[in-house]
Motif scaffolding. Structure first.
Motif, PDB file in Angstrom:
ATOM      1  N   ILE A 161       4.014   7.461  -0.552  1.00 10.56           N
ATOM      2  CA  ILE A 161       3.977   5.984  -0.882  1.00 10.56           C
ATOM      3  C   ILE A 161       3.604   5.032   0.382  1.00 10.56           C
ATOM      4  CG2 ILE A 161       5.372   4.004  -1.481  1.00 10.56           C
ATOM      5  CD1 ILE A 161       7.126   5.803  -3.440  1.00 10.56           C
ATOM      6  N   VAL A 162       2.582   4.030   0.123  1.00 12.89           N
ATOM      7  CA  VAL A 162       2.328   3.342   1.069  1.00 12.89           C
ATOM      8  C   VAL A 162       2.997   2.026   0.887  1.00 12.89           C
ATOM      9  CG1 VAL A 162       0.384   1.717   2.388  1.00 12.89           C
ATOM     10  CG2 VAL A 162       0.017   4.035   1.577  1.00 12.89           C
ATOM     11  N   ILE A 163       3.828   1.250   1.620  1.00 14.73           N
ATOM     12  CA  ILE A 163       4.593  -0.166   1.633  1.00 14.73           C
ATOM     13  C   ILE A 163       3.592  -0.922   2.302  1.00 14.73           C
ATOM     14  CG2 ILE A 163       6.337  -1.529   1.962  1.00 14.73           C
ATOM     15  CD1 ILE A 163       8.272   0.989   1.394  1.00 14.73           C
ATOM     16  N   HIS A 310       2.199  -3.896  -7.333  1.00 13.26           N
ATOM     17  CA  HIS A 310       2.098  -2.509  -6.976  1.00 13.26           C
ATOM     18  C   HIS A 310       0.844  -1.700  -7.601  1.00 13.26           C
ATOM     19  CE1 HIS A 310       3.675  -2.974 -11.042  1.00 13.26           C
ATOM     20  NE2 HIS A 310       3.404  -1.663 -11.312  1.00 13.26           N
ATOM     21  N   THR A 311       0.889  -0.372  -7.393  1.00 12.67           N
ATOM     22  CA  THR A 311      -0.292   0.269  -8.030  1.00 12.67           C
ATOM     23  C   THR A 311       0.193   1.881  -7.741  1.00 12.67           C
ATOM     24  OG1 THR A 311      -2.453   0.815  -8.565  1.00 12.67           O
ATOM     25  CG2 THR A 311      -1.757   0.519  -5.967  1.00 12.67           C
ATOM     26  N   ASP A 312      -0.390   2.684  -8.163  1.00 11.50           N
ATOM     27  CA  ASP A 312      -0.220   4.164  -7.935  1.00 11.50           C
ATOM     28  C   ASP A 312      -0.094   4.655  -6.548  1.00 11.50           C
ATOM     29  OD1 ASP A 312      -0.304   4.978 -10.716  1.00 11.50           O
ATOM     30  OD2 ASP A 312      -2.469   4.773 -10.693  1.00 11.50           O
ATOM     31  N   GLY A 313       0.910   4.636  -6.094  1.00 13.41           N
ATOM     32  CA  GLY A 313       1.248   5.157  -4.591  1.00 13.41           C
ATOM     33  C   GLY A 313       1.347   3.975  -3.628  1.00 13.41           C
ATOM     34  N   MET A 314       1.420   2.682  -4.047  1.00 10.13           N
ATOM     35  CA  MET A 314       1.615   1.656  -3.119  1.00 10.13           C
ATOM     36  C   MET A 314       2.353   0.244  -3.538  1.00 10.13           C
ATOM     37  SD  MET A 314      -1.473  -0.602  -0.920  1.00 10.13           S
ATOM     38  CE  MET A 314      -2.072  -1.492  -2.369  1.00 10.13           C
ATOM     39  N   ILE A 315       3.220  -0.204  -2.724  1.00  6.57           N
ATOM     40  CA  ILE A 315       4.007  -1.469  -3.205  1.00  6.57           C
ATOM     41  C   ILE A 315       3.651  -2.489  -2.270  1.00  6.57           C
ATOM     42  CG2 ILE A 315       6.293  -2.468  -3.321  1.00  6.57           C
ATOM     43  CD1 ILE A 315       7.225   0.414  -3.759  1.00  6.57           C
ATOM     44  N   LEU A 316       3.479  -3.645  -2.593  1.00  9.97           N
ATOM     45  CA  LEU A 316       3.128  -4.904  -1.735  1.00  9.97           C
ATOM     46  C   LEU A 316       4.415  -5.828  -1.579  1.00  9.97           C
ATOM     47  CD1 LEU A 316       0.042  -6.423  -3.170  1.00  9.97           C
ATOM     48  CD2 LEU A 316      -0.087  -4.631  -1.615  1.00  9.97           C
ATOM     49  N   ILE A 317       4.662  -5.995  -0.067  1.00 11.08           N
ATOM     50  CA  ILE A 317       5.825  -6.807   0.065  1.00 11.08           C
ATOM     51  C   ILE A 317       5.534  -8.150   0.779  1.00 11.08           C
ATOM     52  CG2 ILE A 317       7.457  -4.677   0.080  1.00 11.08           C
ATOM     53  CD1 ILE A 317       7.467  -5.086   3.301  1.00 11.08           C
ATOM     54  N   GLY A 318       6.645  -9.236   0.864  1.00  6.33           N
ATOM     55  CA  GLY A 318       6.268 -10.337   1.687  1.00  6.33           C
ATOM     56  C   GLY A 318       4.993 -11.094   1.325  1.00  6.33           C
ATOM     57  N   ALA A 346      11.142   3.015  -3.622  1.00 12.37           N
ATOM     58  CA  ALA A 346      10.325   4.096  -2.994  1.00 12.37           C
ATOM     59  C   ALA A 346      11.195   5.269  -2.906  1.00 12.37           C
ATOM     60  CB  ALA A 346       9.775   3.575  -1.501  1.00 12.37           C
ATOM     61  N   ILE A 347      12.481   5.054  -2.321  1.00 15.02           N
ATOM     62  CA  ILE A 347      13.454   6.373  -2.359  1.00 15.02           C
ATOM     63  C   ILE A 347      13.725   6.725  -3.692  1.00 15.02           C
ATOM     64  CG2 ILE A 347      15.894   6.783  -1.589  1.00 15.02           C
ATOM     65  CD1 ILE A 347      15.617   4.343   0.433  1.00 15.02           C
ATOM     66  N   GLU A 348      13.891   6.009  -4.560  1.00 12.86           N
ATOM     67  CA  GLU A 348      14.189   6.678  -6.147  1.00 12.86           C
ATOM     68  C   GLU A 348      12.917   7.168  -6.338  1.00 12.86           C
ATOM     69  OE1 GLU A 348      15.226   3.533  -8.950  1.00 12.86           O
ATOM     70  OE2 GLU A 348      16.650   2.870  -7.571  1.00 12.86           O
ATOM     71  N   ALA A 349      11.909   6.721  -6.260  1.00  8.93           N
ATOM     72  CA  ALA A 349      10.373   7.263  -6.633  1.00  8.93           C
ATOM     73  C   ALA A 349      10.224   8.737  -6.055  1.00  8.93           C
ATOM     74  CB  ALA A 349       9.278   6.371  -6.428  1.00  8.93           C
ATOM     75  N   SER A 356       3.964   7.058  -9.528  1.00 12.53           N
ATOM     76  CA  SER A 356       2.989   6.490 -10.486  1.00 12.53           C
ATOM     77  C   SER A 356       3.425   4.798 -10.594  1.00 12.53           C
ATOM     78  CB  SER A 356       2.834   6.940 -11.595  1.00 12.53           C
ATOM     79  OG  SER A 356       4.255   6.754 -12.554  1.00 12.53           O
ATOM     80  N   LYS A 357       2.359   4.065 -10.648  1.00 12.85           N
ATOM     81  CA  LYS A 357       2.661   2.475 -10.985  1.00 12.85           C
ATOM     82  C   LYS A 357       3.503   2.296 -12.246  1.00 12.85           C
ATOM     83  CE  LYS A 357      -1.665   1.439 -13.593  1.00 12.85           C
ATOM     84  NZ  LYS A 357      -2.869   0.912 -13.524  1.00 12.85           N
ATOM     85  N   ALA A 358       3.565   3.253 -13.203  1.00 11.23           N
ATOM     86  CA  ALA A 358       4.588   3.478 -14.068  1.00 11.23           C
ATOM     87  C   ALA A 358       6.150   2.946 -13.658  1.00 11.23           C
ATOM     88  CB  ALA A 358       4.332   4.267 -15.187  1.00 11.23           C
ATOM     89  N   PHE A 359       6.269   3.981 -12.694  1.00 15.81           N
ATOM     90  CA  PHE A 359       7.467   4.275 -12.183  1.00 15.81           C
ATOM     91  C   PHE A 359       7.836   2.991 -10.968  1.00 15.81           C
ATOM     92  CE2 PHE A 359      11.096   5.564  -9.168  1.00 15.81           C
ATOM     93  CZ  PHE A 359      11.826   6.242 -10.117  1.00 15.81           C
ATOM     94  N   LEU A 360       6.681   2.629 -10.316  1.00 19.75           N
ATOM     95  CA  LEU A 360       6.896   1.633  -9.183  1.00 19.75           C
ATOM     96  C   LEU A 360       6.885   0.188  -9.950  1.00 19.75           C
ATOM     97  CD1 LEU A 360       4.415   2.955  -6.477  1.00 19.75           C
ATOM     98  CD2 LEU A 360       6.861   3.304  -6.632  1.00 19.75           C
ATOM     99  N   LYS A 361       6.705   0.154 -11.179  1.00 16.41           N
ATOM    100  CA  LYS A 361       6.648  -1.328 -11.804  1.00 16.41           C
ATOM    101  C   LYS A 361       8.296  -1.641 -11.714  1.00 16.41           C
ATOM    102  CE  LYS A 361       5.740  -3.692 -16.018  1.00 16.41           C
ATOM    103  NZ  LYS A 361       5.368  -3.615 -17.710  1.00 16.41           N
ATOM    104  N   LYS A 362       9.095  -0.647 -11.444  1.00 18.27           N
ATOM    105  CA  LYS A 362      10.712  -1.246 -11.215  1.00 18.27           C
ATOM    106  C   LYS A 362      10.533  -2.233 -10.087  1.00 18.27           C
ATOM    107  CE  LYS A 362      13.075   3.051 -12.335  1.00 18.27           C
ATOM    108  NZ  LYS A 362      14.028   4.021 -12.005  1.00 18.27           N
ATOM    109  N   TYR A 363       9.752  -2.093  -9.203  1.00 16.45           N
ATOM    110  CA  TYR A 363       9.797  -3.069  -8.028  1.00 16.45           C
ATOM    111  C   TYR A 363       9.358  -4.445  -8.457  1.00 16.45           C
ATOM    112  CZ  TYR A 363       7.950  -5.596  -4.296  1.00 16.45           C
ATOM    113  OH  TYR A 363       7.553  -6.586  -3.117  1.00 16.45           O
ATOM    114  N   ASP A 364       8.495  -4.658  -9.101  1.00 18.61           N
ATOM    115  CA  ASP A 364       7.995  -5.861  -9.615  1.00 18.61           C
ATOM    116  C   ASP A 364       8.930  -6.472 -10.702  1.00 18.61           C
ATOM    117  OD1 ASP A 364       5.775  -6.485  -8.368  1.00 18.61           O
ATOM    118  OD2 ASP A 364       4.348  -6.255 -10.116  1.00 18.61           O
ATOM    119  N   ASN A 365       9.554  -5.576 -11.377  1.00 19.70           N
ATOM    120  CA  ASN A 365      10.514  -6.167 -12.680  1.00 19.70           C
ATOM    121  C   ASN A 365      12.001  -6.762 -11.676  1.00 19.70           C
ATOM    122  OD1 ASN A 365       9.148  -5.304 -14.416  1.00 19.70           O
ATOM    123  ND2 ASN A 365      10.270  -3.340 -14.714  1.00 19.70           N
ATOM    124  N   LYS A 366      12.338  -6.103 -10.568  1.00 15.21           N
ATOM    125  CA  LYS A 366      13.209  -6.461  -9.675  1.00 15.21           C
ATOM    126  C   LYS A 366      12.961  -7.666  -9.017  1.00 15.21           C
ATOM    127  CE  LYS A 366      15.842  -2.114  -9.070  1.00 15.21           C
ATOM    128  NZ  LYS A 366      16.457  -1.375  -8.121  1.00 15.21           N
TER     129      LYS A 366
END
Length: 554
Positions: A161-163, A310-318, A346-349, A356-366
């Protein structure tokens, strides 16, 4: 040779270092890349980090010893009707009253560079590998998945994962097809003057208050590019920042000569604002001048706000996710919050072997469920100042200033704050006493200039019997609070049926009651001022002499 990591964090700013540290704490192999030679070189100015940032920050910040320059007890707004005639109205309603002030602070005035360096050191101590002078230019992609990064040196470094904590430009997010370039009308620019000044003079002239000035464009005291402009003066320990803030306009026929205009505007307000001319100017020496840009209206753009982070393999912050505060022009709390959420997801994923972005969507939801992040990016008072200034409407000007930087902010801040507070209390009933210790520890460190971003001093304790008695009383009070909070959580039905629903209505309640409460509150504060000052001084003396260990969180 290619390298493999669990996590790569791009950027070592306020958000990047937090995300990296939390991932390393979870024993993930973590790499943090920073394009500057030294961490913090890109963010060398300062700001006020508001109290909610620290209350709900990751534990290592809240319970630690971070560097800051001065506690802030609130904001003094100068509403300039006619600067030549000295017709100025003051709104200083957003101030923490004594005896709570200055220990219980509204926020902390902070230079960004030492704070980011402190965070980066904490990340490295946790096991993060930090590489500076390294710019990420692109991604390693396999189909739609981001599998790592490519640097300006041609290195290919793979990660699960890239943050992405690259900051406000968002170039990599755009390259990845996740975000779009921020339009000009979402951007604010700042012309900042950094003055050196004796601490004793700052203590006398500013105390702990941030000063903000607001006026009409034709007075040529606010920057020339657009409406909604202001002027802010931050006091630090032995220096002050004078920042002229401007919002871009797209309806101008020609580009103004900014260098000339900014000098003119700066001269006008510093020569006509008497407290600056008579008190500050003779005692301040210019050290540096800086230009900065930040995106404060991204959250008001519905299209940008709805775009994924977020997308497959990446999360954006700040800032890379457009989470800058619209009214405070402060992205630090949201950077901390989003970094902690990103690390958790990311730790959960990685544990689930699903990035995948389907899993990382949890980030956007939070992020969308985070009450303070959403409040912060949707505030419209600063934006609405444009209307007041354009229409030359003093009633609207005073209203938006009071709602943004006065006590009127309670009419839109109280509900999101209480919702998050209750969630934290429910998770950890001892959080209240941790917050109290945080305030007292921070203030003691301020008094003794005792931070651990340099070699930490040892505060010599020579406490009298009276001080030791007060220490025991302080600790007993905290134990009692913990007991009460734990008991309250046993009656969860009360929380569920009464307290939580009530918190959802607090903004409405404040809108209806504040016109009545505010003058009463002002009168009481004024009446009790002599007593409050004495109590405040006693609290400061206690914090000064107390054993630092009583303020630690173990």
């Amino acid at each position: 040779m290619d390298e493999d990591f669990d996590i790569i964090v791009v950027g070592a700013g306020f958000g990047g270092s937090v995300a990296a540290k939390l991932c390393a704490d979870a024993e993930l192999k973590t790499l943090m890349l920073e394009r500057s030679e030294n961490v913090g070189d890109k963010v060398i100015s300062g700001l006020t980090i508001p109290f909610q940032g620290f209350l709900f920050a990751p534990a290592f910040i809240r319970d630690g010893n971070p560097p800051f320059e001065r506690p802030a007890d609130g904001i003094v707004n100068y509403i300039i009707k006619d600067i030549d005639k000295g017709d100025i109205e003051i709104d200083d309603s957003l101030k923490v009253p004594k005896p709570l002030s200055p220990i219980i602070a509204f926020g902390y005035n902070t230079y960004c560079k030492p704070f980011c360096q402190w965070q980066a050191r904490k990340a490295v101590e946790a096991g993060v590998e930090l590489r500076t002078s390294t710019t990420v230019t692109n991604f390693i992609k396999e189909g739609e998945f981001i599998k790592g990064i490519i640097t300006d040196k041609g290195e290919k470094i793979r990660a699960k994962i890239v943050i992405n904590a690259e900051g406000s430009q968002g170039i990599l997010a755009i390259k990845a097809g996740v975000r779009e370039k921020y339009p000009p009308e979402t951007i604010s620019l700042a012309d900042t003057y950094d003055y050196v000044m004796r601490k004793e003079d700052i203590d006398k002239i500013f105390g702990y208050s941030v000063k903000m000035c607001w006026g009409w464009d034709e007075q040529k005291i606010s920057p020339p590019l657009g409406y909604g402009n202001g002027l802010m003066v931050w006091p630090y320990r032995s220096s002050i920042h004078f920042m002229q803030d401007q919002c871009l306009r797209t309806d101008q026929k020609s580009v103004p000569n900014l260098g000339k205009l900014f000098d003119e505007y700066h001269h006008n307000i510093t020569s006509k604002m008497l407290w600056w001319k008579d008190l500050v100017a003779p005692r301040a020496k210019l050290r540096a001048r800086m230009w900065e840009g930040f995106e404060i209206y991204v959250g008001l753009n519905k299209k940008l706000r709805k775009m994924p982070n977020h997308t497959d393999g990446m999360i954006l912050i700040g800032d890379a996710a457009g989470l800058e505060s619209t009214e405070l022009c402060d992205g630090v709390p949201a950077a901390w919050y989003s970094a902690e959420i990103a690390a958790q997801v990311a730790i959960e994923a990685i544990k689930a072997n699903d990035v995948s972005k389907a899993f990382l969507k949890k980030y956007d939801n939070k992020i969308k469920a985070h009450s303070i992040i959403q409040w912060s990016i949707k505030g419209r008072n600063r934006y609405n100042l444009r209307i007041a200034q354009q229409e030359h409407d003093i009633k609207k000007l005073k209203k938006y200033i009071h709602q943004g930087w006065g006590l009127g902010s309670l009419t839109h801040f109280t509900t999101p704050f209480m919702k998050l507070l209750l969630a934290y209390v429910k998770e950890d009933p001892t959080i209240i006493t941790k917050w109290i210790k945080m305030y007292f520890r921070y203030y003691q460190n301020w008094l003794h200039e005792n931070y651990d971003y340099v070699k930490k001093k040892v505060i010599k304790v020579r406490a009298s019997k009276r001080v030791r008695k007060k220490e025991r009383k302080f600790l007993s009070t905290l134990r009692f609070i913990d007991l009460i909070m734990k008991s309250m959580l046993r009656i969860r039905r009360v929380l569920k049926i009464i307290i939580i629903p009530l918190s959802n209505s607090l903004n409405t309640l404040m809108r209806k009651s504040l016109p009545i409460i505010e003058p009463i509150n002002s009168a009481i504060i004024k009446l009790l001022n002599p007593i409050s000052n004495k109590l405040s001084n006693k609290m400061i003396k206690f914090v000064d002499k107390a054993n630092p260990s009583i303020f630690y969180v173990y």
